[in-house]
Design a protein around this motif. Sequence first.
Motif, short mmCIF file in Angstrom:
data_model
loop_
_atom_site.label_atom_id
_atom_site.label_comp_id
_atom_site.label_asym_id
_atom_site.label_seq_id
_atom_site.Cartn_x
_atom_site.Cartn_y
_atom_site.Cartn_z
N ALA A 133 -13.94 0.97 10.32
CA ALA A 133 -13.63 0.96 9.21
C ALA A 133 -12.67 2.39 8.49
O ALA A 133 -11.83 1.52 7.53
CB ALA A 133 -14.87 0.03 8.81
N MET A 134 -13.11 3.42 8.86
CA MET A 134 -12.86 4.26 7.52
C MET A 134 -11.06 4.14 8.31
O MET A 134 -9.74 4.19 7.05
CB MET A 134 -12.96 5.66 8.18
CG MET A 134 -14.40 6.47 8.08
SD MET A 134 -15.63 7.15 8.26
CE MET A 134 -14.61 7.60 8.91
N GLY A 135 -10.59 4.26 9.31
CA GLY A 135 -8.98 4.03 10.05
C GLY A 135 -8.51 2.48 9.68
O GLY A 135 -6.94 3.09 8.69
N GLY A 136 -8.91 2.11 9.00
CA GLY A 136 -8.06 0.72 8.65
C GLY A 136 -8.18 0.52 7.21
O GLY A 136 -7.44 0.69 6.74
N ALA A 137 -9.31 1.28 6.69
CA ALA A 137 -9.20 1.73 5.22
C ALA A 137 -8.06 2.18 4.67
O ALA A 137 -7.22 2.45 3.98
CB ALA A 137 -10.59 2.48 4.33
N LEU A 138 -8.11 3.74 5.82
CA LEU A 138 -6.83 4.77 5.28
C LEU A 138 -5.33 3.40 5.75
O LEU A 138 -4.02 4.47 4.91
CB LEU A 138 -6.48 5.69 6.00
CG LEU A 138 -8.19 6.88 5.58
CD1 LEU A 138 -8.75 7.69 6.37
CD2 LEU A 138 -6.92 7.28 4.36
N GLY A 139 -5.40 3.12 6.65
CA GLY A 139 -3.30 2.88 7.15
C GLY A 139 -3.81 1.30 6.09
O GLY A 139 -2.51 1.18 5.75
N GLY A 140 -4.88 0.60 5.45
CA GLY A 140 -4.60 -0.94 4.46
C GLY A 140 -3.89 0.17 3.29
O GLY A 140 -3.21 -0.05 2.39
N GLY A 141 -4.61 1.86 2.70
CA GLY A 141 -4.60 2.17 1.40
C GLY A 141 -2.86 3.04 1.46
O GLY A 141 -1.93 2.20 0.59
N ALA A 142 -2.63 3.44 3.09
CA ALA A 142 -1.38 4.15 2.84
C ALA A 142 -0.74 2.98 2.54
O ALA A 142 0.44 3.11 2.36
CB ALA A 142 -1.39 4.82 4.58
N ALA A 143 -0.86 1.70 3.41
CA ALA A 143 0.54 0.28 2.98
C ALA A 143 0.49 0.30 1.85
O ALA A 143 1.94 -0.16 1.17
CB ALA A 143 0.28 -0.48 4.47
N ILE A 144 -0.63 0.22 0.77
CA ILE A 144 -0.39 -0.04 -0.48
C ILE A 144 0.38 0.72 -1.18
O ILE A 144 1.23 0.26 -1.85
CB ILE A 144 -1.70 -0.07 -1.05
CG1 ILE A 144 -2.47 -1.39 -0.57
CG2 ILE A 144 -1.94 -0.28 -2.55
CD1 ILE A 144 -1.93 -2.55 -1.37
N VAL A 145 0.37 2.12 -1.07
CA VAL A 145 1.07 3.49 -1.49
C VAL A 145 2.14 3.41 -0.95
O VAL A 145 3.11 3.02 -2.04
CB VAL A 145 0.06 4.81 -0.82
CG1 VAL A 145 1.23 5.39 -1.49
CG2 VAL A 145 -1.79 4.52 -1.22
N LEU A 146 2.60 2.82 0.25
CA LEU A 146 4.18 2.31 0.11
C LEU A 146 4.54 1.05 -0.82
O LEU A 146 5.55 1.51 -1.00
CB LEU A 146 4.16 2.32 2.16
CG LEU A 146 5.73 2.29 1.96
CD1 LEU A 146 6.66 3.71 1.87
CD2 LEU A 146 5.61 1.24 3.89
N GLY A 147 3.99 -0.24 -0.94
CA GLY A 147 4.26 -0.75 -1.54
C GLY A 147 4.72 -0.33 -3.04
O GLY A 147 5.60 -1.21 -3.87
N TRP A 148 3.79 0.87 -3.17
CA TRP A 148 3.60 0.77 -4.90
C TRP A 148 4.71 1.84 -5.08
O TRP A 148 5.48 1.55 -6.48
CB TRP A 148 2.28 1.56 -5.21
CG TRP A 148 2.17 1.55 -6.66
CD1 TRP A 148 1.46 1.06 -7.68
CD2 TRP A 148 2.32 2.81 -6.62
NE1 TRP A 148 1.71 1.56 -9.04
CE2 TRP A 148 2.26 3.27 -8.44
CE3 TRP A 148 2.53 4.47 -6.44
CZ2 TRP A 148 1.58 4.58 -9.26
CZ3 TRP A 148 2.60 5.41 -7.16
CH2 TRP A 148 2.30 5.66 -8.37
N SER A 149 4.82 2.56 -4.17
CA SER A 149 5.78 4.01 -4.60
C SER A 149 7.68 3.03 -4.25
O SER A 149 8.22 3.90 -5.28
CB SER A 149 6.31 4.66 -3.46
OG SER A 149 5.90 4.33 -2.18
N VAL A 150 7.94 2.48 -3.38
CA VAL A 150 9.03 2.05 -3.16
C VAL A 150 9.56 0.44 -4.06
O VAL A 150 10.78 0.41 -4.47
CB VAL A 150 9.44 1.44 -2.14
CG1 VAL A 150 9.38 3.38 -0.81
CG2 VAL A 150 9.24 0.35 -1.13
N GLY A 151 8.57 -0.05 -4.44
CA GLY A 151 8.23 -1.60 -4.93
C GLY A 151 9.91 -2.51 -4.15
O GLY A 151 9.88 -2.53 -2.97
N SER A 152 9.55 -4.23 -4.59
CA SER A 152 10.17 -4.79 -3.77
C SER A 152 11.64 -4.94 -3.27
O SER A 152 11.91 -5.12 -2.92
CB SER A 152 9.88 -6.65 -4.37
OG SER A 152 10.41 -6.08 -5.95
#
Length: 187
Positions: A133-152
């Motif tokens: 769960a902790m690894g999945g939360a960090l990995g999913g959070g990192a993917a969200i951060v990437l999408g937020w930072s680079v945009g579409s």
Amino acid sequence: MDSFLFSLLLVFALALGGRDQWLVARWADALGRRVSLLLVGVAAAVCTAALMAWAGAGFADRLPPRAAQMLVAFALAIAGAELVWPVRLKEPREPTRSLGAIALVLAGRQVGDAARFAVFAFAAHAHWPVTAAMGGALGGGAAIVLGWSVGSAGLVRLPLRAIRLALAACLILAALLIGLNARYATL
């Protein structure tokens, strides 16, 4: 520790180009790079990873070992099938400013995606499902951060479809091998 690292890396890789990442990227473009949007996206990733880890561990505890192994194979096969499905999102006509609505939409998209099924599979197979769960939360959070930072515009430049198809092939192969091992293993 293995389930933490594998879950972290696999969830990040599987979430690349996912529906939730695209939604956050589009909302970041439409609403601006608000930190509150980022926090809601990461919170949704943490909650859905915890939910799927709890579900995976709960199912696996009730099953005999070979059936639990088959459950892992089915979860990986479902994740592979979800990766093959093309991501086609409609452009939002009117972006919502409600963080609660954004959180609900993101959580709804994440519960059934390939990355969370991988968390389900790792938690079902792990001795300590909390690490998955902790690894999945960090990995999913990192993917969200990437999408937020680079945009579409930044996500369009990446070969996300090819990455998702290659990962789908790997997951389906892994599901097949794990399923065959569960079916034909001798105890």
